[in-house]
Design a protein around this motif. Structure first.
Motif, PDB file in Angstrom:
ATOM      1  N   UNK A 379     -11.064  10.043  -1.277  1.00  0.00           N
ATOM      2  CA  UNK A 379     -10.422  11.105  -0.488  1.00  0.00           C
ATOM      3  C   UNK A 379     -11.222  12.395  -0.584  1.00  0.00           C
ATOM      4  N   UNK A 380     -10.799  13.425   0.160  1.00  0.00           N
ATOM      5  CA  UNK A 380      -9.391  13.769   0.340  1.00  0.00           C
ATOM      6  C   UNK A 380      -8.789  13.226   1.646  1.00  0.00           C
ATOM      7  N   UNK A 381      -7.420  13.184   1.610  1.00  0.00           N
ATOM      8  CA  UNK A 381      -6.634  12.782   2.764  1.00  0.00           C
ATOM      9  C   UNK A 381      -5.634  13.890   3.085  1.00  0.00           C
ATOM     10  N   UNK A 382      -5.138  13.854   4.320  1.00  0.00           N
ATOM     11  CA  UNK A 382      -4.036  14.732   4.699  1.00  0.00           C
ATOM     12  C   UNK A 382      -2.741  14.214   4.075  1.00  0.00           C
ATOM     13  N   UNK A 383      -1.706  15.041   4.011  1.00  0.00           N
ATOM     14  CA  UNK A 383      -0.467  14.610   3.337  1.00  0.00           C
ATOM     15  C   UNK A 383       0.236  13.441   4.001  1.00  0.00           C
ATOM     16  N   UNK A 384      -0.125  13.110   5.248  1.00  0.00           N
ATOM     17  CA  UNK A 384       0.593  12.040   5.950  1.00  0.00           C
ATOM     18  C   UNK A 384       0.016  10.656   5.687  1.00  0.00           C
ATOM     19  N   UNK A 385      -0.855  10.535   4.686  1.00  0.00           N
ATOM     20  CA  UNK A 385      -1.480   9.245   4.359  1.00  0.00           C
ATOM     21  C   UNK A 385      -0.889   8.717   3.059  1.00  0.00           C
ATOM     22  N   UNK A 386      -0.651   7.403   3.023  1.00  0.00           N
ATOM     23  CA  UNK A 386      -0.127   6.773   1.809  1.00  0.00           C
ATOM     24  C   UNK A 386      -0.915   5.494   1.525  1.00  0.00           C
ATOM     25  N   UNK A 387      -1.317   5.307   0.274  1.00  0.00           N
ATOM     26  CA  UNK A 387      -1.954   4.067  -0.161  1.00  0.00           C
ATOM     27  C   UNK A 387      -0.869   3.010  -0.377  1.00  0.00           C
ATOM     28  N   UNK A 388      -1.034   1.830   0.286  1.00  0.00           N
ATOM     29  CA  UNK A 388       0.024   0.823   0.208  1.00  0.00           C
ATOM     30  C   UNK A 388      -0.403  -0.452  -0.523  1.00  0.00           C
ATOM     31  N   UNK A 389      -1.677  -0.849  -0.386  1.00  0.00           N
ATOM     32  CA  UNK A 389      -2.081  -2.048  -1.130  1.00  0.00           C
ATOM     33  C   UNK A 389      -3.580  -2.062  -1.368  1.00  0.00           C
ATOM     34  N   UNK A 390      -3.996  -2.998  -2.227  1.00  0.00           N
ATOM     35  CA  UNK A 390      -5.400  -3.181  -2.584  1.00  0.00           C
ATOM     36  C   UNK A 390      -5.745  -4.648  -2.384  1.00  0.00           C
ATOM     37  N   UNK A 391      -6.959  -4.900  -1.904  1.00  0.00           N
ATOM     38  CA  UNK A 391      -7.462  -6.269  -1.800  1.00  0.00           C
ATOM     39  C   UNK A 391      -8.525  -6.459  -2.871  1.00  0.00           C
ATOM     40  N   UNK A 392      -8.213  -7.351  -3.832  1.00  0.00           N
ATOM     41  CA  UNK A 392      -9.071  -7.584  -4.992  1.00  0.00           C
ATOM     42  C   UNK A 392      -9.511  -9.042  -4.973  1.00  0.00           C
ATOM     43  N   UNK A 393     -10.795  -9.263  -4.813  1.00  0.00           N
ATOM     44  CA  UNK A 393     -11.354 -10.622  -4.768  1.00  0.00           C
ATOM     45  C   UNK A 393     -10.613 -11.492  -3.760  1.00  0.00           C
ATOM     46  N   UNK A 394     -10.345 -10.919  -2.581  1.00  0.00           N
ATOM     47  CA  UNK A 394      -9.710 -11.677  -1.510  1.00  0.00           C
ATOM     48  C   UNK A 394      -8.199 -11.718  -1.568  1.00  0.00           C
ATOM     49  N   UNK A 395      -7.586 -11.272  -2.655  1.00  0.00           N
ATOM     50  CA  UNK A 395      -6.126 -11.279  -2.782  1.00  0.00           C
ATOM     51  C   UNK A 395      -5.586  -9.872  -2.554  1.00  0.00           C
ATOM     52  N   UNK A 396      -4.592  -9.760  -1.682  1.00  0.00           N
ATOM     53  CA  UNK A 396      -3.988  -8.460  -1.376  1.00  0.00           C
ATOM     54  C   UNK A 396      -2.743  -8.262  -2.230  1.00  0.00           C
ATOM     55  N   UNK A 397      -2.704  -7.146  -2.940  1.00  0.00           N
ATOM     56  CA  UNK A 397      -1.568  -6.848  -3.821  1.00  0.00           C
ATOM     57  C   UNK A 397      -1.074  -5.440  -3.520  1.00  0.00           C
ATOM     58  N   UNK A 398       0.238  -5.251  -3.647  1.00  0.00           N
ATOM     59  CA  UNK A 398       0.830  -3.921  -3.473  1.00  0.00           C
ATOM     60  C   UNK A 398       0.419  -3.028  -4.643  1.00  0.00           C
ATOM     61  N   UNK A 399       0.493  -1.722  -4.417  1.00  0.00           N
ATOM     62  CA  UNK A 399       0.055  -0.765  -5.439  1.00  0.00           C
ATOM     63  C   UNK A 399       0.754  -0.992  -6.780  1.00  0.00           C
TER      64      UNK A 399
END
Length: 816
Positions: A379-399
């Protein structure tokens, strides 16, 4: 303060909902009428009744109500609006919390005609007993009365209707029909109101000075005492007129456009004011923000620098790319007088959004090497952005779940409202790729994809994060070596970088299957790799030989398992006793093995000879040649002294056309002249052994192999085998039955023919009386057969090597 704040802004009431209070909640809005009934709003009802719900400053929710909205209460220029808001964490609105907000605003005095251009509707209200429409304008035609009068004359005081004027036709609607079509109509003691959604059927697009307006031309009829009254309820609102030049927003609004000025011939500006978010700005305030408001003869123009105070940036996504748009909610009020209406007040609310502009996202590596922690700021990001998940070695997981994979994420907020996200991962997390670089340096690579969502638009975008940190923590493998009487041994202690390194000797990879083929030993327990190679083998290098011994070395390379790049080299060198190369048998037979030295790269072991150059090796490998002969042959010399008799000879190598040997290995066999041996003898009257000819069934096989290792025979489907002249053919004859260890297979004669018939002509002898054909240019070479997993009885096999040839008659090939 609190979750809701209200403001009175002219003929509009604004209620702002706190983003913090209503964040992550599902909302419904209802308007409460004077009877206490709550009317839930949807888009259609909002635009019909004079309500607007929008977002401002990223996530703040704004509710606006017109002074003449459907369920407002108007008393002596004070209008009151009550709203009900339900908030729930689930879309089915279960367990919703309810908030009520009531606010009153004073508005006055009213102009004869007021036109409001909201974001979702157009509204016009006129004072009763205003001048009627002019005859020379389309809306003044007498038949308007004809269309309206029958219903109005027969109806109650509340019955009234509206006539819409379009180029093709006129259409009259009773109030009930107009309401069903989405129009909002209302009367008070002093005013008549018409509200029209931008999506209404009767809306026309008209152009003035190159600017497009949404316009409706209409006449509204109402009954007042014993008279039928008709008023002009035309309305027009600009839908474009915005340009972007040199980082500046230019908004142009033409004045006195035809739908609003029909029938008038003289105009006079009374007031031109502008502002932001429905708040009027003074000339000084505009100058401080570098706004420019100009009022020309035919148009009003506002110029706003992109990024100026009063607007804000919001995150936008285009084709998956992160970017931003500058948004500003402008407000323009134009009042003028004309000779038809008197005073007209035209209020325009215009939310302007600049085109998408891509914004690069900074990725900063702040890894803590001493703590062995990857630390990356995104970042930086504006306040209207939210991190929701991560993709780790092909697997998507929530924060929240990412911590189970070793990923800690948290948010940093800055004073200006912007934010950044920090990702922390231990160097030793399974998903961190570790790679050896050089010397004692390893690289650690973080490769994760972050997924974000924007509020309230719920657009999504991803940010791939790939960062590399180098650390001096590499432990390289080490080795120790030793030799015993017959083998070279290397023991490698693994480090922390060679988990995927593979052992090679030259370009030959050491695998369990490969080492078994050569009778080597390979053991790997994960922490140590041990290899043992016999002194006489094809992968040992021979550097020199002296009377003190033969110097032999084994070189092993660890290569990268993916790129096969050399990573680490080890070697062991030892001197072995000369006795390992020579056997002096009591019957006068000598077996001598000559080795190829690394200093004579072009040496062909098959061309090694003894002093008598007719004596050639009986067994040849790439690096060794073995001779077997009697001490009375092959030019062997003999010397005597008082106790021993010594036989000497040399293994020699001559380059073609040169009689001076470039390789000479001298060897001596010594025998004692006088030696007393005590032998116990007991005479028995047993008959002497004898061998008698007999008859029986023998099963034999003849196979052709691919190389001198005799491990891979040609299969039936691979015939016919194609070979070039002088290319080696490796034959093996095996006695299959009976499996009697007392039997030994001996080959007598072997010959080649030009066809499959063994009796056909021509023929060429390969073996004669068990020996090679002396007339061959390339004589047959015998190979020793040793015991192995496949060979249980070496005496049942004979192996020999023949160079490829062809039959000729004169100079013509008999068969190709």
């Amino acid at each position: 303060t609190g979750p809701m704040n209200s403001e009175c802004l002219g003929n509009l009431l604004r209620i702002t909902l706190s983003a913090e209070y209503f964040e992550d909640k599902y909302l419904t809005f209802s308007v409460v009428d004077q009877s206490g009934i709550a009317w839930e709003l949807d888009e259609a009802m909002a635009s019909q009744c004079g309500y607007t719900v929008t977002y401002s400053n990223w996530s703040n929710i704004e509710f606006r109500a017109s002074a003449l909205s459907c369920h407002s209460r108007l008393e002596k220029d004070v209008f009151t609006v009550t709203i009900q808001i339900k908030a729930s964490y689930t879309p089915d609105m279960k367990n919703a919390a309810t908030d009520l907000k009531s606010a009153s605003c004073h508005y006055g005095p009213w102009s004869l005609r007021e036109v409001v251009c909201e974001s979702n509707y157009m509204e016009v209200s006129v004072r009763r007993e205003v001048p009627q429409t002019v005859k020379d304008f389309i809306q003044d035609e007498p038949e308007d009365w004809t269309l309206a009068f029958p219903e109005a004359k027969a109806g109650e005081a509340s019955i009234w209707q509206i006539v819409f004027h379009q180029p093709e036709e006129k259409k009259a609607l009773l109030v009930s029909d107009a309401w069903s079509a989405g129009y909002g109509l209302n009367t008070t003691d002093t005013r008549v109101l018409l509200r029209i959604p931008y999506t209404a059927v009767q809306v026309q697009l008209v152009e003035a000075q190159g600017i497009t307006f949404s316009a409706v031309r209409s006449s509204t009829f109402y009954k007042q005492r014993w008279m039928i009254m008709m008023v002009d309820t035309a309305v027009a609102c600009p839908v474009d007129g915005v340009d972007y030049t040199n980082k500046t927003i230019i908004w142009t609004v033409p004045k006195y456009i035809q739908p609003l000025s029909a029938g008038a011939t003289s105009f006079k500006d009374v007031l031109v004011e502008a502002g932001v978010d429905l708040r009027k700005l003074s000339t000084k305030e505009m100058a401080s923000r570098k706004y420019v408001l100009s009022n020309d003869l035919n148009a009003i123009t506002m110029k706003i620098p992109i990024g100026a105070e009063g607007g804000y940036y919001k995150t936008s996504v285009s084709s998956g790319q992160h970017g931003a748009k500058y948004t500003i909610n402008l407000f323009l009020e134009h009042q003028w007088e004309d000779n038809k209406w008197g005073l007209t007040k035209h209020t325009i609310i215009k939310e302007i959004e600049t085109p998408f502009e891509q914004v690069e996202i900074a990725i900063t590596n702040n890894s803590n090497l001493s703590a062995r922690l990857m630390n990356v700021t995104v970042g930086t990001f504006l306040p209207d952005v939210e991190l929701v998940n991560l993709t780790i070695e092909g697997a998507t997981v929530a924060v929240p779940e990412a911590v189970q994979h070793g990923y800690l994420t948290y948010e940093i907020r800055y004073a200006n409202g912007s934010k950044a996200y920090v990702i922390q991962v231990p160097f030793d997390a399974p998903s961190i790729k570790k790679e050896y670089m050089t010397a004692d340096v390893r690289s650690y690579t973080l490769n994760v994809t972050l997924a974000f969502i924007t509020h309230p638009t719920r657009e999504t975008f991803t940010v791939p994060v790939i960062t590399v940190s180098t650390v001096k923590d590499a432990v390289l493998p080490s080795a120790r070596g030793f030799c015993d009487g017959r083998n070279l041994h290397l023991i490698i202690t693994r480090g922390n970088v060679d988990q995927n390194w593979l052992p090679f000797i030259s370009d030959w990879r050491l695998t369990p299957e490969a080492v078994q083929k050569y009778n080597y030993s390979l053991k790997d327990n994960g922490t140590h790799l041990a290899i043992s190679v016999p002194f006489l083998s094809s992968h040992v290098n021979y550097e020199d030989f002296h009377a003190s011994g033969i110097k032999a070395s084994l070189h092993l390379t660890l290569k990268d398992g993916i790129t096969l790049a050399n990573r680490r080299d080890f070697s062991i060198s030892c001197r072995f006793s000369p006795s390992e190369l020579i056997q002096c048998l009591p019957n006068g037979t000598v077996v001598i093995t000559a080795v190829k030295l690394v200093g004579i790269a072009d040496l062909d072991t098959s061309l090694l000879v003894l002093r008598d150059r007719q004596c050639k090796p009986s067994l040849v490998t790439e690096k060794t040649a073995t001779f077997k002969f009697n001490v009375n042959t092959c030019g062997t010399s003999r010397k005597f002294n008082s106790t021993t008799m010594a036989y000497e000879n040399d293994v020699l190598y001559f380059r073609p056309g040169n009689d001076t040997p470039v390789y000479q290995l001298k060897f001596v066999c010594s025998y004692a002249i006088k030696q007393t041996v005590d032998v116990q003898y007991e005479s028995k009257k047993n008959p002497p052994p004898s061998i008698k000819p007999g008859f029986g069934s023998l099963a034999l096989s003849l196979k052709l192999f691919k190389d001198k290792s005799y491990s891979d025979p040609y299969q039936e489907l691979e015939y016919p085998v194609v070979k070039y002249l002088r290319e080696a053919l490796y034959f093996e004859v095996e006695l299959l039955q009976p499996e009697d260890a007392r039997l030994e297979l001996n080959l007598d004669d072997c010959w080649a023919t030009n066809s499959q018939s063994q009796d056909s002509l021509p023929q060429w002898p390969i073996l004669i009386n068990g020996c090679e054909n002396s007339e061959d240019s390339y004589k047959t070479v015998f190979h020793e057969v040793n015991y192995s997993l496949r060979v249980k009885f070496p005496q049942h096999l004979k192996r020999f090597e023949v160079r490829m040839f062809t039959f000729v008659q004169g100079t013509t090939l008999l068969q190709e």
